[in-house]
Design a protein around this motif. Structure first.
Motif, short mmCIF file in Angstrom:
data_model
loop_
_atom_site.label_atom_id
_atom_site.label_comp_id
_atom_site.label_asym_id
_atom_site.label_seq_id
_atom_site.Cartn_x
_atom_site.Cartn_y
_atom_site.Cartn_z
N UNK A 41 37.64 33.75 38.65
CA UNK A 41 37.97 35.28 38.57
C UNK A 41 36.95 36.03 39.32
N UNK A 42 36.44 35.50 40.45
CA UNK A 42 35.43 36.29 41.04
C UNK A 42 35.74 36.22 42.69
N UNK A 43 35.78 37.42 43.19
CA UNK A 43 36.13 37.83 44.61
C UNK A 43 34.77 37.76 45.40
N UNK A 44 34.55 36.80 46.31
CA UNK A 44 33.32 36.88 46.85
C UNK A 44 33.51 37.31 48.55
N UNK A 45 32.75 38.56 48.84
CA UNK A 45 32.94 39.13 50.13
C UNK A 45 32.20 38.22 50.98
N UNK A 46 32.36 37.22 51.47
CA UNK A 46 31.33 36.13 52.10
C UNK A 46 30.79 36.86 53.46
N UNK A 47 31.43 37.59 54.08
CA UNK A 47 30.56 38.55 55.32
C UNK A 47 29.47 39.49 54.47
N UNK A 48 29.56 39.73 53.34
CA UNK A 48 28.53 40.59 52.97
C UNK A 48 27.37 39.97 52.10
N UNK A 49 27.48 38.56 52.04
CA UNK A 49 26.48 37.79 51.38
C UNK A 49 25.09 37.83 52.24
N UNK A 217 27.85 30.96 66.09
CA UNK A 217 28.22 29.66 65.30
C UNK A 217 27.30 29.52 63.84
N UNK A 218 26.04 30.19 64.24
CA UNK A 218 25.15 30.23 63.10
C UNK A 218 25.55 30.81 61.87
N UNK A 219 26.46 31.84 61.70
CA UNK A 219 27.09 32.47 60.86
C UNK A 219 27.79 31.69 59.72
N UNK A 220 28.94 30.80 60.56
CA UNK A 220 29.59 29.91 59.26
C UNK A 220 28.71 28.74 58.99
N UNK A 221 27.66 28.66 59.83
CA UNK A 221 26.70 27.57 59.39
C UNK A 221 26.09 27.90 57.94
N UNK A 226 25.79 28.21 52.22
CA UNK A 226 25.61 29.08 50.89
C UNK A 226 26.81 28.74 49.84
N UNK A 227 28.06 28.36 50.47
CA UNK A 227 28.92 27.96 49.47
C UNK A 227 28.57 26.55 48.76
#
Length: 377
Positions: A41-49, A217-221, A226-227
Motif C-alpha cells: 500500500x505504498x506509492x513510490x514516485x521513483x523519479x523523485x527518489x 542510462x545511469x538513471x535506470x541503473x 535502489x529497488x
C-alpha cells in the motif's frame, strides 16, 4: 502522419534525431512499483527518489548487482568493484568507460590507477584541469573533446562540435590536426602540450560517449539498484516477469534465495499470469507464475484465473477447459498439492486420467466422477 528519413538527411534539413529505446528494465521496475503498491500500500514516485542513497551505493560497491540495469555483467561487476562508485556521476562515468572503444584502448587502467590514488591523473595543462579532473585525466565523453578543442583553439562550443565530427572522418582529420596545431601555437600552447592533446584526440575522440546518453542510462541503473536494495522481492518479481537481463531465471531464483526471499510454489488458486509478491510470516515471498508453464497460452491462463477458487482437481477439470498436457504439467509442477495434501503427484495423475476418461458429453457421468474425486480428495 509518418515519414522515413535517414539520420544524415534529418540533420541536413535541421531536424532533431532521437533514439527511443524500448528498455525492458522499465517494465520490470514498473512491475516492482505495482507490487509495492498492491502488497504494501505504498506509492513510490521513483523519479523523485534521492540520487545519493547510501544503501543503494553500498549494494553497487558490493558487486551483488545481478539483475541491475547495465552493471550486472561479469565485466561490469569487476569494474564497479574496482571503481567503487560513491555518487551518481560515478555511474555515468562507469557506463561510459565500459564500452568497446574505451576497453580496447585501455582507458580503464589509467582511470582506475588515478581513482584509487596509485598514480596522479594526467591533466596535461592547467587550462584543461576542470575538463579532465572529473574523469581522472582520461577523456571519456564527447563533451570533453568538444571543450578541449574549444578551450585550446579559442572557439565556440558549436564550432568545436563541428571540428570534433571531423575526427571520425579520415579525410576530415587530415585537415583538422594541422589547423588545430597552428591555432593552439598562436594561443601560446607549447609543442609538447599540443602533441599530447593531439594524441589524446586521436586515441579517444572516435570512442567518446555522449555524457547525456550515459546519464540517461545511469538513471535506470541507479533506480533498479535502489529497488533491489530496498525492495528485493518486488524487484526480482519484476525481473522474473519481464526478463530484461542477461541471465536465466534459475540464477534470479537463486539470487532471491540468497537475499532471503522465499520462493512460493505454483498454486492453481494463488498463482497469477505474472510473478507476484506475497507477505509471509518472516518477510516476503515470490509466487511462481502460470505463464512459465510450458505450452500454456493466454486463453488457458484467463480460464484458470476466472474460474477460481477451485475446490479440488475434479472441480478444476469440470469447470476449466484446459488441454490435457497443460493439466498434467500443472499436476507435475505441484499446482494442486495444497488442494490434495494427502495425495502424491503420481496419484493425482492417475486421478486425472480417470476424470478425463469420464469427462465425455454426459453430464451425469461427469457428476459421478466429480463425486468420486471429491470424496477421494
Amino acid at each position: 502522419p509518418m515519414s522515413q528519413w535517414d539520420k544524415d538527411d534529418v540533420e541536413s534539413v535541421g531536424l532533431l534525431k532521437l533514439d527511443i529505446l524500448g528498455v525492458r528494465m522499465q517494465s520490470a521496475m514498473a512491475h516492482a512499483l505495482h507490487e509495492i503498491k498492491r502488497v504494501d500500500k505504498k506509492s513510490i514516485p521513483l523519479d523523485e527518489v534521492a540520487l545519493d542513497d547510501a544503501k543503494t551505493f553500498t549494494l553497487i560497491r558490493s558487486t551483488k548487482t545481478l539483475g541491475v540495469f547495465q552493471i550486472e555483467s561479469p565485466g561490469q561487476r569487476e569494474l564497479i568493484g574496482k571503481f567503487a562508485p560513491e555518487v551518481f556521476n560515478d555511474l555515468i562515468i562507469d557506463i561510459s568507460l565500459f564500452r568497446p572503444g574505451p576497453v580496447k584502448s585501455d582507458m580503464i587502467t589509467p582511470f582506475l590507477n588515478a581513482r584509487q590514488g596509485w598514480r596522479a591523473p594526467r591533466l596535461i595543462h592547467p587550462s584543461l584541469y576542470e575538463i579532465l579532473v572529473e574523469t581522472e585525466g582520461v577523456v571519456v565523453f564527447h563533451e570533453q573533446v568538444i571543450r578541449i578543442i574549444a578551450t585550446i583553439a579559442g572557439i565556440s562550443l558549436a564550432q568545436a562540435e563541428s571540428y570534433r565530427r571531423l575526427l571520425n572522418d579520415p579525410e576530415g582529420s587530415v585537415e583538422f590536426y594541422p589547423w588545430f596545431a597552428e591555432r593552439a601555437s598562436e594561443r601560446g600552447y607549447s609543442a609538447d602540450v599540443i602533441n599530447e592533446v593531439n594524441d589524446v584526440l586521436r586515441a579517444f575522440a572516435s570512442f567518446g560517449f555522449c555524457k547525456a546518453h550515459a546519464a540517461a542510462f545511469a538513471l535506470p541503473t541507479y533506480q533498479s539498484a535502489w529497488l533491489k536494495s530496498h525492495y528485493p522481492a518486488h524487484f526480482l518479481a519484476g525481473l522474473l516477469t519481464h526478463d530484461p537481463g542477461m541471465y536465466p531465471k534459475r540464477l534470479l531464483l537463486d539470487e532471491a534465495r540468497q537475499l532471503g526471499v522465499a520462493l512460493l510454489p505454483l498454486s492453481i488458486n494463488s498463482s497469477a499470469n505474472e510473478y507476484q509478491v506475497e507477505k509471509i510470516s518472516d518477510g516476503y515471498g515470490i509466487r511462481l507464475a502460470l505463464s512459465d508453464i510450458s505450452g500454456i497460452n493466454e486463453k488457458e491462463i484467463t480460464e484458470i484465473i476466472s474460474g477460481r477458487p477451485f475446490i479440488d482437481l475434479a472441480d478444476f477439470v469440470y469447470r476449466a477447459r484446459i488441454s490435457q498436457p497443460i493439466v498434467e504439467n500443472l499436476i507435475l509442477l505441484g499446482a494442486f498439492d495444497e488442494l490434495h495434501p494427502h495425495a502424491n503427484r503420481r496419484d493425482l495423475l492417475l486421478h486425472y486420467a480417470e476424470l478425463d476418461r469420464w469427462s465425455g458429453p454426459s453430464s451425469d457421468q461427469m457428476s459421478l466422477a466429480l463425486l468420486s474425486g471429491s470424496s477421494a480428495g
